[in-house]
Design a protein around this motif. Structure first.
Motif, PDB file in Angstrom:
ATOM      1  N   GLU A  25      23.277  17.235  37.336  1.00 28.08           N
ATOM      2  CA  GLU A  25      23.950  16.073  37.915  1.00 28.08           C
ATOM      3  C   GLU A  25      23.682  14.804  37.118  1.00 28.08           C
ATOM      4  O   GLU A  25      24.484  13.885  37.126  1.00 28.08           O
ATOM      5  N   LEU A  26      22.561  14.764  36.421  1.00 28.04           N
ATOM      6  CA  LEU A  26      22.245  13.618  35.565  1.00 28.04           C
ATOM      7  C   LEU A  26      22.993  13.678  34.234  1.00 28.04           C
ATOM      8  O   LEU A  26      22.904  12.761  33.431  1.00 28.04           O
ATOM      9  N   GLY A  27      23.689  14.783  34.002  1.00 27.83           N
ATOM     10  CA  GLY A  27      24.476  14.916  32.779  1.00 27.83           C
ATOM     11  C   GLY A  27      23.753  15.588  31.631  1.00 27.83           C
ATOM     12  O   GLY A  27      24.202  15.504  30.482  1.00 27.83           O
ATOM     13  N   CYS A  28      22.667  16.275  31.915  1.00 24.28           N
ATOM     14  CA  CYS A  28      21.953  16.996  30.858  1.00 24.28           C
ATOM     15  C   CYS A  28      22.792  18.193  30.423  1.00 24.28           C
ATOM     16  O   CYS A  28      23.189  19.009  31.254  1.00 24.28           O
ATOM     17  N   ASP A  29      23.072  18.276  29.136  1.00 21.69           N
ATOM     18  CA  ASP A  29      23.838  19.396  28.594  1.00 21.69           C
ATOM     19  C   ASP A  29      22.939  20.522  28.119  1.00 21.69           C
ATOM     20  O   ASP A  29      23.414  21.594  27.759  1.00 21.69           O
ATOM     21  N   ASP A  30      21.640  20.273  28.106  1.00 16.81           N
ATOM     22  CA  ASP A  30      20.684  21.276  27.652  1.00 16.81           C
ATOM     23  C   ASP A  30      20.643  22.444  28.628  1.00 16.81           C
ATOM     24  O   ASP A  30      21.031  22.318  29.788  1.00 16.81           O
ATOM     25  N   VAL A  31      20.133  23.569  28.154  1.00 14.27           N
ATOM     26  CA  VAL A  31      19.871  24.691  29.049  1.00 14.27           C
ATOM     27  C   VAL A  31      18.591  24.344  29.807  1.00 14.27           C
ATOM     28  O   VAL A  31      17.551  24.089  29.196  1.00 14.27           O
ATOM     29  N   ILE A  32      18.690  24.292  31.121  1.00 12.86           N
ATOM     30  CA  ILE A  32      17.558  23.891  31.956  1.00 12.86           C
ATOM     31  C   ILE A  32      16.798  25.148  32.367  1.00 12.86           C
ATOM     32  O   ILE A  32      17.343  26.002  33.069  1.00 12.86           O
ATOM     33  N   THR A  33      15.559  25.257  31.931  1.00 13.84           N
ATOM     34  CA  THR A  33      14.731  26.406  32.275  1.00 13.84           C
ATOM     35  C   THR A  33      13.365  25.911  32.720  1.00 13.84           C
ATOM     36  O   THR A  33      12.976  24.786  32.443  1.00 13.84           O
ATOM     37  N   SER A  34      12.641  26.790  33.387  1.00 12.53           N
ATOM     38  CA  SER A  34      11.292  26.432  33.825  1.00 12.53           C
ATOM     39  C   SER A  34      10.369  26.338  32.617  1.00 12.53           C
ATOM     40  O   SER A  34      10.330  27.240  31.783  1.00 12.53           O
ATOM     41  N   PRO A  35       9.613  25.255  32.521  1.00 11.78           N
ATOM     42  CA  PRO A  35       8.678  25.107  31.405  1.00 11.78           C
ATOM     43  C   PRO A  35       7.311  25.733  31.699  1.00 11.78           C
ATOM     44  O   PRO A  35       6.278  25.217  31.293  1.00 11.78           O
ATOM     45  N   THR A  36       7.304  26.864  32.408  1.00 12.30           N
ATOM     46  CA  THR A  36       6.049  27.484  32.823  1.00 12.30           C
ATOM     47  C   THR A  36       5.102  27.699  31.655  1.00 12.30           C
ATOM     48  O   THR A  36       3.918  27.410  31.751  1.00 12.30           O
ATOM     49  N   PHE A  37       5.602  28.196  30.543  1.00 10.55           N
ATOM     50  CA  PHE A  37       4.718  28.480  29.409  1.00 10.55           C
ATOM     51  C   PHE A  37       4.612  27.300  28.453  1.00 10.55           C
ATOM     52  O   PHE A  37       3.581  27.090  27.835  1.00 10.55           O
ATOM     53  N   ALA A  38       5.659  26.509  28.337  1.00 12.05           N
ATOM     54  CA  ALA A  38       5.643  25.348  27.449  1.00 12.05           C
ATOM     55  C   ALA A  38       4.970  24.146  28.105  1.00 12.05           C
ATOM     56  O   ALA A  38       4.603  23.200  27.433  1.00 12.05           O
ATOM     57  N   ILE A  39       4.831  24.146  29.401  1.00  6.48           N
ATOM     58  CA  ILE A  39       4.305  23.083  30.255  1.00  6.48           C
ATOM     59  C   ILE A  39       5.309  21.944  30.414  1.00  6.48           C
ATOM     60  O   ILE A  39       5.495  21.440  31.503  1.00  6.48           O
ATOM     61  N   VAL A  40       5.987  21.538  29.335  1.00  9.38           N
ATOM     62  CA  VAL A  40       6.978  20.467  29.457  1.00  9.38           C
ATOM     63  C   VAL A  40       8.214  20.816  28.631  1.00  9.38           C
ATOM     64  O   VAL A  40       8.104  21.314  27.515  1.00  9.38           O
ATOM     65  N   ASN A  41       9.373  20.587  29.228  1.00 11.91           N
ATOM     66  CA  ASN A  41      10.651  20.669  28.523  1.00 11.91           C
ATOM     67  C   ASN A  41      11.246  19.270  28.509  1.00 11.91           C
ATOM     68  O   ASN A  41      11.145  18.536  29.498  1.00 11.91           O
ATOM     69  N   GLU A  42      11.879  18.917  27.413  1.00 15.92           N
ATOM     70  CA  GLU A  42      12.560  17.625  27.312  1.00 15.92           C
ATOM     71  C   GLU A  42      14.060  17.869  27.251  1.00 15.92           C
ATOM     72  O   GLU A  42      14.538  18.669  26.458  1.00 15.92           O
ATOM     73  N   TYR A  43      14.777  17.162  28.105  1.00 15.47           N
ATOM     74  CA  TYR A  43      16.236  17.208  28.132  1.00 15.47           C
ATOM     75  C   TYR A  43      16.750  15.800  27.857  1.00 15.47           C
ATOM     76  O   TYR A  43      16.002  14.832  27.911  1.00 15.47           O
ATOM     77  N   THR A  44      18.030  15.697  27.603  1.00  9.78           N
ATOM     78  CA  THR A  44      18.670  14.395  27.426  1.00  9.78           C
ATOM     79  C   THR A  44      19.756  14.271  28.479  1.00  9.78           C
ATOM     80  O   THR A  44      20.614  15.155  28.600  1.00  9.78           O
ATOM     81  N   ASP A  45      19.735  13.166  29.246  1.00  3.50           N
ATOM     82  CA  ASP A  45      20.731  12.985  30.300  1.00  3.50           C
ATOM     83  C   ASP A  45      22.040  12.430  29.723  1.00  3.50           C
ATOM     84  O   ASP A  45      22.151  12.219  28.512  1.00  3.50           O
ATOM     85  N   GLY A  46      22.996  12.189  30.587  1.00  2.00           N
ATOM     86  CA  GLY A  46      24.304  11.690  30.180  1.00  2.00           C
ATOM     87  C   GLY A  46      24.274  10.309  29.560  1.00  2.00           C
ATOM     88  O   GLY A  46      25.222   9.891  28.890  1.00  2.00           O
ATOM     89  N   GLU A  47      23.186   9.582  29.762  1.00  2.00           N
ATOM     90  CA  GLU A  47      23.013   8.243  29.174  1.00  2.00           C
ATOM     91  C   GLU A  47      22.191   8.309  27.891  1.00  2.00           C
ATOM     92  O   GLU A  47      21.742   7.283  27.381  1.00  2.00           O
ATOM     93  N   GLN A  48      21.947   9.524  27.413  1.00  2.00           N
ATOM     94  CA  GLN A  48      21.147   9.773  26.206  1.00  2.00           C
ATOM     95  C   GLN A  48      19.690   9.350  26.376  1.00  2.00           C
ATOM     96  O   GLN A  48      19.022   8.975  25.411  1.00  2.00           O
ATOM     97  N   GLN A  49      19.190   9.406  27.607  1.00  2.00           N
ATOM     98  CA  GLN A  49      17.798   9.097  27.915  1.00  2.00           C
ATOM     99  C   GLN A  49      17.029  10.403  28.123  1.00  2.00           C
ATOM    100  O   GLN A  49      17.584  11.379  28.631  1.00  2.00           O
TER     101      GLN A  49
END
Length: 136
Positions: free
Chosen positions: A48-72
């Motif tokens: 809903e925030l406009g993230c085009d990334d594949v959203i997955t649980s960061p269970t093993f990475a601890i953190v995932n970074e996405y970019t929202d529709g405002e490029q934030q």
């Protein structure tokens, strides 16, 4: 505030309602039992925030970074596998939590001592009818 999620077909509208009510808050800690729907809700929220990334649980990475529709940046954390708070210090949590970017945290119980004072605590509970009640 309370938002009821009656099923997967209403989760995106629940995410929109959540976004409309977050104000200027940037750090959100999601509490709930395993299977309550934390990751599913965070995924809907990011979409809903406009993230085009594949959203997955960061269970093993601890953190995932996405970019929202405002490029934030939007940071999605999963601290389920954290064994010692030192691991959180080593990953440089301050750079994320105090960046001004949106931070969505799953399993915050394990890092309570380092959450910013203005963290919004969000609880997701499964109801007897299978719906989810989101409270913040």
């Amino acid at each position: 505030m309370e938002i009821t999620i009656n099923g997967l077909d209403t989760i995106r509208s629940a995410a929109r309602q959540f976004i409309e009510n977050i104000g200027s808050s940037r750090v959100f800690a999601f509490y709930g039992k395993m299977g309550a729907g934390k990751t599913t809700f965070v995924k809907a929220l990011c979409e809903e925030l406009g993230c085009d990334d594949v959203i997955t649980s960061p269970t093993f990475a601890i953190v995932n970074e996405y970019t929202d529709g405002e490029q934030q940046p939007v940071y999605h954390f999963d601290f389920y596998r954290i064994k010692k708070l030192e691991e959180v210090y080593d990953m440089g949590y301050e750079e994320y939590f105090y960046s001004g970017a949106l931070c969505l945290i799953e399993w915050p119980e394990l890092i309570e001592d380092v959450l910013p004072d203005d963290t919004v605590r969000v609880t997701i509970e499964e109801q007897a009818d299978g719906s989810r009640l989101l409270t913040f």
